[in-house]
Design a protein around this motif. Structure first.
Motif, PDB file in Angstrom:
ATOM      1  N   TYR A  90       0.833  -1.207   0.000  1.00 15.34           N
ATOM      2  CA  TYR A  90       0.000   0.000   0.000  1.00 15.34           C
ATOM      3  C   TYR A  90       0.867   1.256   0.000  1.00 15.34           C
ATOM      4  O   TYR A  90       0.591   2.226  -0.718  1.00 15.34           O
ATOM      5  CB  TYR A  90      -0.930   0.008   1.217  1.00 15.34           C
ATOM      6  CG  TYR A  90      -2.275  -0.626   0.996  1.00 15.34           C
ATOM      7  CD1 TYR A  90      -3.348   0.121   0.542  1.00 15.34           C
ATOM      8  CD2 TYR A  90      -2.481  -1.983   1.239  1.00 15.34           C
ATOM      9  CE1 TYR A  90      -4.596  -0.443   0.346  1.00 15.34           C
ATOM     10  CE2 TYR A  90      -3.715  -2.572   1.042  1.00 15.34           C
ATOM     11  CZ  TYR A  90      -4.771  -1.794   0.596  1.00 15.34           C
ATOM     12  OH  TYR A  90      -5.996  -2.356   0.388  1.00 15.34           O
ATOM     13  N   LEU A  91       1.903   1.240   0.833  1.00 17.05           N
ATOM     14  CA  LEU A  91       2.803   2.390   0.914  1.00 17.05           C
ATOM     15  C   LEU A  91       3.400   2.691  -0.459  1.00 17.05           C
ATOM     16  O   LEU A  91       3.373   3.840  -0.936  1.00 17.05           O
ATOM     17  CB  LEU A  91       3.904   2.098   1.931  1.00 17.05           C
ATOM     18  CG  LEU A  91       4.931   3.202   2.231  1.00 17.05           C
ATOM     19  CD1 LEU A  91       5.464   3.019   3.651  1.00 17.05           C
ATOM     20  CD2 LEU A  91       6.094   3.203   1.257  1.00 17.05           C
ATOM     21  N   LEU A  92       3.933   1.666  -1.106  1.00  9.69           N
ATOM     22  CA  LEU A  92       4.566   1.855  -2.413  1.00  9.69           C
ATOM     23  C   LEU A  92       3.548   2.245  -3.475  1.00  9.69           C
ATOM     24  O   LEU A  92       3.778   3.168  -4.269  1.00  9.69           O
ATOM     25  CB  LEU A  92       5.301   0.578  -2.831  1.00  9.69           C
ATOM     26  CG  LEU A  92       6.520   0.197  -1.978  1.00  9.69           C
ATOM     27  CD1 LEU A  92       7.032  -1.182  -2.377  1.00  9.69           C
ATOM     28  CD2 LEU A  92       7.619   1.240  -2.135  1.00  9.69           C
ATOM     29  N   MET A  93       2.404   1.535  -3.489  1.00 13.65           N
ATOM     30  CA  MET A  93       1.390   1.803  -4.511  1.00 13.65           C
ATOM     31  C   MET A  93       0.845   3.223  -4.396  1.00 13.65           C
ATOM     32  O   MET A  93       0.703   3.938  -5.403  1.00 13.65           O
ATOM     33  CB  MET A  93       0.250   0.790  -4.390  1.00 13.65           C
ATOM     34  CG  MET A  93       0.597  -0.598  -4.872  1.00 13.65           C
ATOM     35  SD  MET A  93       0.710  -0.700  -6.674  1.00 13.65           S
ATOM     36  CE  MET A  93      -1.015  -0.548  -7.132  1.00 13.65           C
ATOM     37  N   ASN A  94       0.510   3.638  -3.178  1.00 10.86           N
ATOM     38  CA  ASN A  94      -0.035   4.982  -3.002  1.00 10.86           C
ATOM     39  C   ASN A  94       0.956   6.055  -3.440  1.00 10.86           C
ATOM     40  O   ASN A  94       0.582   7.048  -4.081  1.00 10.86           O
ATOM     41  CB  ASN A  94      -0.432   5.208  -1.538  1.00 10.86           C
ATOM     42  CG  ASN A  94      -1.715   4.487  -1.154  1.00 10.86           C
ATOM     43  OD1 ASN A  94      -2.552   4.206  -2.008  1.00 10.86           O
ATOM     44  ND2 ASN A  94      -1.867   4.172   0.115  1.00 10.86           N
ATOM     45  N   ASN A  95       2.232   5.858  -3.122  1.00  9.06           N
ATOM     46  CA  ASN A  95       3.237   6.846  -3.507  1.00  9.06           C
ATOM     47  C   ASN A  95       3.538   6.824  -4.998  1.00  9.06           C
ATOM     48  O   ASN A  95       3.659   7.869  -5.637  1.00  9.06           O
ATOM     49  CB  ASN A  95       4.521   6.629  -2.700  1.00  9.06           C
ATOM     50  CG  ASN A  95       4.424   7.179  -1.289  1.00  9.06           C
ATOM     51  OD1 ASN A  95       4.555   8.379  -1.066  1.00  9.06           O
ATOM     52  ND2 ASN A  95       4.173   6.308  -0.319  1.00  9.06           N
ATOM     53  N   LEU A 154       1.520   5.745  -7.436  1.00 14.22           N
ATOM     54  CA  LEU A 154       0.361   6.243  -8.170  1.00 14.22           C
ATOM     55  C   LEU A 154       0.150   7.735  -7.960  1.00 14.22           C
ATOM     56  O   LEU A 154      -0.332   8.434  -8.860  1.00 14.22           O
ATOM     57  CB  LEU A 154      -0.891   5.451  -7.751  1.00 14.22           C
ATOM     58  CG  LEU A 154      -0.902   3.991  -8.220  1.00 14.22           C
ATOM     59  CD1 LEU A 154      -2.062   3.233  -7.595  1.00 14.22           C
ATOM     60  CD2 LEU A 154      -0.987   3.911  -9.747  1.00 14.22           C
ATOM     61  N   PHE A 155       0.492   8.244  -6.770  1.00 16.90           N
ATOM     62  CA  PHE A 155       0.388   9.691  -6.543  1.00 16.90           C
ATOM     63  C   PHE A 155       1.324  10.431  -7.494  1.00 16.90           C
ATOM     64  O   PHE A 155       0.966  11.479  -8.050  1.00 16.90           O
ATOM     65  CB  PHE A 155       0.748  10.018  -5.084  1.00 16.90           C
ATOM     66  CG  PHE A 155       0.512  11.462  -4.716  1.00 16.90           C
ATOM     67  CD1 PHE A 155      -0.731  11.896  -4.290  1.00 16.90           C
ATOM     68  CD2 PHE A 155       1.537  12.394  -4.810  1.00 16.90           C
ATOM     69  CE1 PHE A 155      -0.962  13.232  -3.955  1.00 16.90           C
ATOM     70  CE2 PHE A 155       1.331  13.725  -4.472  1.00 16.90           C
ATOM     71  CZ  PHE A 155       0.079  14.148  -4.046  1.00 16.90           C
ATOM     72  N   GLU A 156       2.524   9.888  -7.710  1.00 19.10           N
ATOM     73  CA  GLU A 156       3.458  10.514  -8.645  1.00 19.10           C
ATOM     74  C   GLU A 156       2.967  10.426 -10.084  1.00 19.10           C
ATOM     75  O   GLU A 156       3.201  11.333 -10.884  1.00 19.10           O
ATOM     76  CB  GLU A 156       4.839   9.839  -8.536  1.00 19.10           C
ATOM     77  CG  GLU A 156       5.535  10.050  -7.196  1.00 19.10           C
ATOM     78  CD  GLU A 156       5.826  11.514  -6.914  1.00 19.10           C
ATOM     79  OE1 GLU A 156       6.180  12.244  -7.872  1.00 19.10           O
ATOM     80  OE2 GLU A 156       5.677  11.950  -5.753  1.00 19.10           O
ATOM     81  N   LEU A 157       2.264   9.357 -10.422  1.00 25.40           N
ATOM     82  CA  LEU A 157       1.783   9.171 -11.797  1.00 25.40           C
ATOM     83  C   LEU A 157       0.533   9.987 -12.108  1.00 25.40           C
ATOM     84  O   LEU A 157       0.335  10.419 -13.238  1.00 25.40           O
ATOM     85  CB  LEU A 157       1.484   7.685 -12.054  1.00 25.40           C
ATOM     86  CG  LEU A 157       2.690   6.748 -12.152  1.00 25.40           C
ATOM     87  CD1 LEU A 157       2.231   5.298 -12.208  1.00 25.40           C
ATOM     88  CD2 LEU A 157       3.521   7.080 -13.398  1.00 25.40           C
ATOM     89  N   GLY A 158      -0.354  10.170 -11.094  1.00 27.42           N
ATOM     90  CA  GLY A 158      -1.612  10.846 -11.398  1.00 27.42           C
ATOM     91  C   GLY A 158      -2.259  11.576 -10.245  1.00 27.42           C
ATOM     92  O   GLY A 158      -3.450  11.914 -10.316  1.00 27.42           O
ATOM     93  N   GLY A 159      -1.525  11.828  -9.156  1.00 21.90           N
ATOM     94  CA  GLY A 159      -2.062  12.601  -8.040  1.00 21.90           C
ATOM     95  C   GLY A 159      -3.125  11.863  -7.243  1.00 21.90           C
ATOM     96  O   GLY A 159      -3.230  10.635  -7.283  1.00 21.90           O
TER      97      GLY A 159
END
Length: 461
Positions: free
Chosen positions: A258-263, A265-270
């Motif tokens: 979750y930590l990696l995915m959220n970060n 994906l946040f970089e890819l599309g906010g």
């Protein structure tokens, strides 16, 4: 509701027994998953898409602490199932008492640390930008109820180890229904926003704890412990810890994911891309409920018969569980491949009162979620082998292979893939990582399970 003796696990036909164990487990998981699903729908429609992302950020922390209870529960329940199968009642009672003491000590300590470092943990798990404030509100309130959730998850596995799946099912239904009722009151009627969502979740935990506490005091439970059973025994703690570490490692890796995915994906599309993953995550919990139900039903059957040295029944339970789980997984796969857009639309609202920014976020999420969902669930028909195989080693008390197989999908394959593939394929690289990891993990699990059946069970018949 009549009681069921644990001895039935060693005498009834495996197919009938698995259905009797798996159906209540599946219903319980279904209701719990529906609760998470509908809760997300309520939050998305009544508060907004950023609130969905905020809850997704908080889940890894609260679930990890709750998973401590589940780890202690599954580790101890494996001992209890085998002890009951070997007619070692006192060992079962002592194990249960140690589970309660250990759960309280560990989870309360973790909650204290979680509250102390709240401002550091939330951003680390992707709670950045507009997500931070609603995530902090939700996190702080929910964390107070997490020790009760941990006790519930521990107690639920013990109820299954006793061969009482219907009571375990009710224990999962009560908090789910209560949470949804409180969601309606606190969010929609009282307009408490994120505070309302958090208090509804915490209230559900308390309801569950109340029911499980009643069960173990009632005549329905075989495990009537006394004060001396609560005293910690280092040999039991070692065995509980060794087996429970498998479950804890799985949840720890899930939290890292979750930590990696959220970060990423946040970089890819906010924030909007984090909301896409939040919806996918809810479907991962919800859609696979019958597969998880079969897995939960399989655990006490395999553990009891292994403890009773009925190895022919153990082998039969493996094959039957894989067959049933694969069937339901295929049905889930077809539904998700055909209706991904309609499913994604349930979480979103076109109410103009949400404002132009929220509506724009909804449009982005609705556009990106269907293709992501198809990739994430592409390997669903084959995951039955992966889940049952890992569960088998845990059920019979073999902690090391259980740990390796549990970590295979997310730890050995998925995490490296999401760190590498998005650099080459962007958003697509994130979603195809799910499919590749599932296929590779299933191959590895199949190899180890086949070898175990050939070397141990066949030789022991």
């Amino acid at each position: 509701m009549p009681g069921v003796s644990s001895e039935a696990l060693g005498s009834k036909p495996i197919g009938k027994l698995l259905i009797q164990q798996a159906v209540p487990a599946s219903i319980g998981i279904l209701v719990m998953s529906l609760n998470i699903l509908v809760d997300t729908i309520f939050v998305g429609n009544w508060i907004g898409p950023i609130a969905i992302a905020a809850i997704n950020v908080v889940l890894p922390v609260s679930f990890f602490i709750a998973a401590l209870g589940m780890a202690i529960g599954i580790g101890g329940s494996s001992i209890i199932s085998r002890a009951l199968g070997a007619t070692q009642k006192d060992k079962a009672l002592k194990t249960f008492g140690n589970q309660i003491t250990l759960t309280l000590l560990v989870t309360c300590s973790m909650v204290g640390l979680g509250l102390l470092f709240v401002d550091s943990l939330i951003p680390a798990f992707g709670g950045k930008g507009g997500i931070f404030e609603p995530a902090k509100i939700y996190y702080t309130i929910v964390l107070y109820g997490v020790p009760f959730l941990a006790l519930c998850m521990m107690g639920n596995t013990v109820i299954r180890a006793e061969g009482k799946p219907r009571f375990a099912m009710i224990a999962m239904i009560i908090p789910s229904v209560g949470n949804l009722v409180m969601d309606y009151l606190f969010i929609y009627v009282f307009d408490w926003g994120m505070e309302g969502a958090a208090w509804a979740t915490t209230g559900g935990y308390l309801l569950c704890f109340g029911y499980i506490f009643w069960f173990f005091l009632s005549p329905n439970s075989e495990l009537k412990i006394n004060w001396h059973h609560f005293g910690l025994n280092r040999y039991l703690l070692k065995e509980i810890g060794g087996l429970g570490f498998v479950t804890l490692s799985r949840q720890a890796v899930t939290s890292v994911t979750y930590l990696l995915m959220n970060n990423i994906l946040f970089e890819l599309g906010g924030e909007a891309m984090v909301a896409v993953y939040a919806i996918i995550g809810r479907m991962l919990m919800f859609a696979l409920f019958p597969v998880f139900g079969v897995t939960q039903g399989f655990l006490p059957i395999a553990g009891y018969n292994y403890g009773a040295h009925k190895y022919d029944r153990v082998k039969e339970s493996i094959y039957t569980a894989i067959k049933y789980a694969a069937l339901v997984a295929t049905i889930v796969f077809v539904i998700l491949m055909v209706f991904p857009g309609e499913i994604a639309g349930l979480f979103l609202s076109d109410n103009p009162d949400l404002g132009p920014e929220a509506l724009a976020t909804n449009a982005f999420v609705l556009e990106h979620t269907p293709s992501a969902m198809r990739w994430v669930f592409a390997a669903t028909p084959i995951i039955a082998l992966q889940l049952i195989g890992a569960a088998y080693f845990q059920a019979i008390g073999k902690a090391i292979p259980a740990l390796i197989l549990t970590l295979t999908r997310q730890g050995f394959f998925f995490i490296p893939l999401i760190l590498i593939l998005p650099g080459y394929f962007g958003e697509l690289g994130v979603w195809i990582s799910f499919t590749i990891a599932d296929v590779l993990a299933t191959v590895v699990t199949g190899y180890y399970l086949k070898r175990e059946i050939h070397r141990e069970l066949k030789m022991s018949l």
